[in-house]
Design a protein around this motif. Structure first.
Motif, PDB file in Angstrom:
ATOM      1  N   PRO A  61       0.831  -1.196   0.000  1.00 50.81           N
ATOM      2  CA  PRO A  61       0.000   0.000   0.000  1.00 50.81           C
ATOM      3  C   PRO A  61       0.862   1.240   0.000  1.00 50.81           C
ATOM      4  O   PRO A  61       1.874   1.297   0.679  1.00 50.81           O
ATOM      5  N   SER A  62       0.444   2.229  -0.748  1.00 53.97           N
ATOM      6  CA  SER A  62       1.215   3.454  -0.811  1.00 53.97           C
ATOM      7  C   SER A  62       1.114   4.195   0.495  1.00 53.97           C
ATOM      8  O   SER A  62       0.073   4.242   1.134  1.00 53.97           O
ATOM      9  N   THR A  63       2.216   4.802   0.936  1.00 50.19           N
ATOM     10  CA  THR A  63       2.209   5.623   2.131  1.00 50.19           C
ATOM     11  C   THR A  63       2.087   7.094   1.779  1.00 50.19           C
ATOM     12  O   THR A  63       2.095   7.931   2.644  1.00 50.19           O
ATOM     13  N   ALA A  64       2.026   7.407   0.502  1.00 52.92           N
ATOM     14  CA  ALA A  64       1.914   8.802   0.108  1.00 52.92           C
ATOM     15  C   ALA A  64       0.498   9.291   0.332  1.00 52.92           C
ATOM     16  O   ALA A  64      -0.461   8.543   0.193  1.00 52.92           O
ATOM     17  N   PRO A  65       0.362  10.584   0.722  1.00 49.89           N
ATOM     18  CA  PRO A  65      -0.980  11.116   0.883  1.00 49.89           C
ATOM     19  C   PRO A  65      -1.734  11.031  -0.431  1.00 49.89           C
ATOM     20  O   PRO A  65      -1.222  11.418  -1.480  1.00 49.89           O
ATOM     21  N   ALA A  66      -2.949  10.520  -0.363  1.00 54.97           N
ATOM     22  CA  ALA A  66      -3.689  10.320  -1.601  1.00 54.97           C
ATOM     23  C   ALA A  66      -4.149  11.633  -2.184  1.00 54.97           C
ATOM     24  O   ALA A  66      -4.088  11.860  -3.373  1.00 54.97           O
ATOM     25  N   VAL A 130      21.578   7.119  12.837  1.00 60.06           N
ATOM     26  CA  VAL A 130      21.130   5.776  12.478  1.00 60.06           C
ATOM     27  C   VAL A 130      20.310   5.771  11.197  1.00 60.06           C
ATOM     28  O   VAL A 130      20.404   4.843  10.381  1.00 60.06           O
ATOM     29  N   GLY A 131      19.542   6.848  10.984  1.00 56.01           N
ATOM     30  CA  GLY A 131      18.576   6.880   9.873  1.00 56.01           C
ATOM     31  C   GLY A 131      17.190   6.963  10.481  1.00 56.01           C
ATOM     32  O   GLY A 131      16.977   6.551  11.621  1.00 56.01           O
ATOM     33  N   GLN A 132      16.256   7.526   9.720  1.00 61.18           N
ATOM     34  CA  GLN A 132      14.927   7.707  10.288  1.00 61.18           C
ATOM     35  C   GLN A 132      13.850   7.684   9.215  1.00 61.18           C
ATOM     36  O   GLN A 132      14.162   7.837   8.028  1.00 61.18           O
ATOM     37  N   GLY A 133      12.628   7.514   9.660  1.00 60.32           N
ATOM     38  CA  GLY A 133      11.489   7.537   8.738  1.00 60.32           C
ATOM     39  C   GLY A 133      10.607   6.327   8.908  1.00 60.32           C
ATOM     40  O   GLY A 133      10.579   5.691   9.969  1.00 60.32           O
ATOM     41  N   SER A 134       9.890   6.017   7.841  1.00 57.70           N
ATOM     42  CA  SER A 134       8.946   4.904   7.875  1.00 57.70           C
ATOM     43  C   SER A 134       9.687   3.574   8.009  1.00 57.70           C
ATOM     44  O   SER A 134      10.792   3.404   7.495  1.00 57.70           O
ATOM     45  N   SER A 135       9.082   2.639   8.699  1.00 56.47           N
ATOM     46  CA  SER A 135       9.657   1.291   8.810  1.00 56.47           C
ATOM     47  C   SER A 135       9.179   0.391   7.669  1.00 56.47           C
ATOM     48  O   SER A 135       9.587  -0.764   7.585  1.00 56.47           O
ATOM     49  N   SER A 136       8.297   0.906   6.811  1.00 52.29           N
ATOM     50  CA  SER A 136       7.892   0.146   5.616  1.00 52.29           C
ATOM     51  C   SER A 136       7.767   1.117   4.438  1.00 52.29           C
ATOM     52  O   SER A 136       6.686   1.356   3.918  1.00 52.29           O
ATOM     53  N   PRO A 137       8.903   1.697   4.057  1.00 53.30           N
ATOM     54  CA  PRO A 137       8.849   2.788   3.073  1.00 53.30           C
ATOM     55  C   PRO A 137       8.752   2.291   1.641  1.00 53.30           C
ATOM     56  O   PRO A 137       9.244   1.221   1.302  1.00 53.30           O
ATOM     57  N   MET A 172       6.884  15.101  -4.814  1.00 49.30           N
ATOM     58  CA  MET A 172       6.650  13.697  -5.169  1.00 49.30           C
ATOM     59  C   MET A 172       5.380  13.148  -4.506  1.00 49.30           C
ATOM     60  O   MET A 172       4.929  12.051  -4.833  1.00 49.30           O
ATOM     61  N   GLY A 173       4.831  13.902  -3.541  1.00 48.39           N
ATOM     62  CA  GLY A 173       3.632  13.436  -2.850  1.00 48.39           C
ATOM     63  C   GLY A 173       3.931  12.689  -1.570  1.00 48.39           C
ATOM     64  O   GLY A 173       3.074  11.962  -1.058  1.00 48.39           O
ATOM     65  N   TYR A 174       5.135  12.871  -1.034  1.00 50.61           N
ATOM     66  CA  TYR A 174       5.521  12.187   0.192  1.00 50.61           C
ATOM     67  C   TYR A 174       5.912  13.201   1.264  1.00 50.61           C
ATOM     68  O   TYR A 174       6.279  14.342   0.959  1.00 50.61           O
ATOM     69  N   THR A 175       5.857  12.731   2.503  1.00 49.95           N
ATOM     70  CA  THR A 175       6.472  13.475   3.597  1.00 49.95           C
ATOM     71  C   THR A 175       7.699  12.696   4.037  1.00 49.95           C
ATOM     72  O   THR A 175       7.905  11.545   3.635  1.00 49.95           O
ATOM     73  N   ARG A 176       8.492  13.296   4.907  1.00 48.79           N
ATOM     74  CA  ARG A 176       9.688  12.592   5.393  1.00 48.79           C
ATOM     75  C   ARG A 176       9.309  11.376   6.224  1.00 48.79           C
ATOM     76  O   ARG A 176      10.093  10.443   6.352  1.00 48.79           O
ATOM     77  N   ASP A 177       8.106  11.401   6.816  1.00 49.38           N
ATOM     78  CA  ASP A 177       7.678  10.239   7.597  1.00 49.38           C
ATOM     79  C   ASP A 177       7.256   9.074   6.714  1.00 49.38           C
ATOM     80  O   ASP A 177       7.120   7.950   7.197  1.00 49.38           O
ATOM     81  N   ASP A 178       7.007   9.343   5.439  1.00 52.91           N
ATOM     82  CA  ASP A 178       6.561   8.278   4.530  1.00 52.91           C
ATOM     83  C   ASP A 178       7.718   7.452   3.985  1.00 52.91           C
ATOM     84  O   ASP A 178       7.509   6.341   3.501  1.00 52.91           O
ATOM     85  N   ILE A 179       8.895   8.066   3.991  1.00 52.36           N
ATOM     86  CA  ILE A 179      10.040   7.387   3.371  1.00 52.36           C
ATOM     87  C   ILE A 179      11.094   7.133   4.463  1.00 52.36           C
ATOM     88  O   ILE A 179      10.916   7.490   5.626  1.00 52.36           O
ATOM     89  N   TRP A 180      12.199   6.506   4.088  1.00 51.87           N
ATOM     90  CA  TRP A 180      13.286   6.304   5.052  1.00 51.87           C
ATOM     91  C   TRP A 180      14.521   7.018   4.521  1.00 51.87           C
ATOM     92  O   TRP A 180      14.774   7.016   3.303  1.00 51.87           O
ATOM     93  N   ILE A 181      15.264   7.659   5.409  1.00 55.61           N
ATOM     94  CA  ILE A 181      16.480   8.376   5.024  1.00 55.61           C
ATOM     95  C   ILE A 181      17.637   7.875   5.877  1.00 55.61           C
ATOM     96  O   ILE A 181      17.525   7.840   7.120  1.00 55.61           O
TER      97      ILE A 181
END
Ligand code: SF4
Length: 302
Positions: A61-66, A130-137, A172-181
């Motif tokens: 499932p996409s984590t980007a805001p629809a 360590v890196g941060q963001g979604s755990s299922s990006p 791109m339609g994402y926030t930093r919480d949606d992806i992992w960096i």
């Protein structure tokens, strides 16, 4: 949203931010090592891993805001099939030189990183990053290593380069919480013990630290990796040449990987063509994820 004006705004804001950064940096460098140690902060607890992964064939499932922002890229029907691998890591042997990290959660990996003394970079770090963001990006963005601001805060991609990345994600339609960096190395490389100037990590430092990132990616299972800059490209694949390789799909550990320029490079060059090059690379990423990128403004000129 006119991306040209957006990038122009970013550049203006960045000028002001860089001024503040320089002032803060001078203050920081005036501190003794003991005072810097007092600045160490507790590392941010990484998000817990998601429940057992769905079968590889099932679309995530996409984590980007629809909807909700004009910048959001509209989810589309079915993702295109993965592309045929174009290239494979030439120096995967690097990862065999270092001990693999055995861990089943991101928290375990973070704990190991925070205690790590495997390479000399541990001697001068204020905090690990360590890196941060979604755990299922959908996407894992990989940079080279922490800079001064990241070292102070223990967070990846903050400061001017982070601001550029955030703007790019928004379009791109994402926030930093949606992806992992994250980064290839978890501790700040500096030219000397006084931490006056950043430098790229050495090949040895990257190969020593790489098992942590590999363990993280094995748990995160991003659908796409984006490497940012020449050093991240070398860190994963063992070769440089971001100008030649950006925009061309690679595969890392079975994951579609798109190399592109580092946000810091965009700031240094201040060339709008490079911004558009990055955006075109991200258009490919969005298409690979089954999303339709926003069209360029009608008046777009490179
Ligand atoms: S850079 Fe990586 S290998 Fe080196 S001390 Fe930090 S965590 Fe350990």
């Amino acid at each position: 949203m006119d991306m040209r004006s957006t990038f122009a705004e970013v550049l203006d804001e960045t000028q002001a931010y860089l001024t503040l950064l320089r002032e803060d940096g001078v203050k920081y460098l005036a501190l003794s090592l003991e005072q810097r140690s007092a600045l160490r902060v507790a590392p941010t607890a990484p998000a817990q891993p998601r429940a057992p992964a769905a079968p590889a064939s099932a679309p995530r499932p996409s984590t980007a805001p629809a909807t909700g922002t004009s910048a959001a890229a509209a989810p589309q029907a079915p993702s295109p099939p993965p592309a045929k691998p174009i290239s494979r890591p030439r120096k995967s042997a690097w990862s065999k030189e270092a001990e693999p990290v055995v861990a089943s959660t991101l928290a375990e990996i973070a704990a190991a990183i925070n205690q790590c003394t495997k390479c000399p970079l541990h001697k001068t770090r204020t905090n690990t990053v360590v890196g941060q963001g979604s755990s299922s990006p959908d996407i894992a963005f990989i940079g080279e290593g922490p800079g001064a601001q990241e070292d102070l805060k223990g967070q990846a991609f903050i400061g001017p380069a982070g601001e550029i990345l955030t703007r790019l994600l928004t379009r791109m339609g994402y926030t930093r919480d949606d992806i992992w960096i994250g980064n290839i190395v978890k501790c700040r490389p500096s030219v000397d013990l006084e931490m006056k100037k950043d430098r790229p990590p050495t090949s040895q430092e990257m190969s020593t630290c790489l098992p942590y990132l590999q363990a993280q990616l094995a748990i995160l299972k991003p659908r796409v990796i984006v490497t940012l800059g020449n050093v991240a490209l070398e860190g994963l694949f063992g070769f440089k040449g971001i100008t030649r390789h950006h925009g061309k799909w690679l595969r890392y550990e079975g994951i579609d990987t798109m190399p592109t320029y580092h946000p810091s490079y965009l700031l240094r060059k201040n060339d709008k063509k490079l911004f558009w090059d990055v955006w075109h690379d991200m258009e490919q990423v969005l298409k690979r994820l089954g999303k339709t990128p926003l069209p360029p403004p009608p008046s777009k000129k490179h």
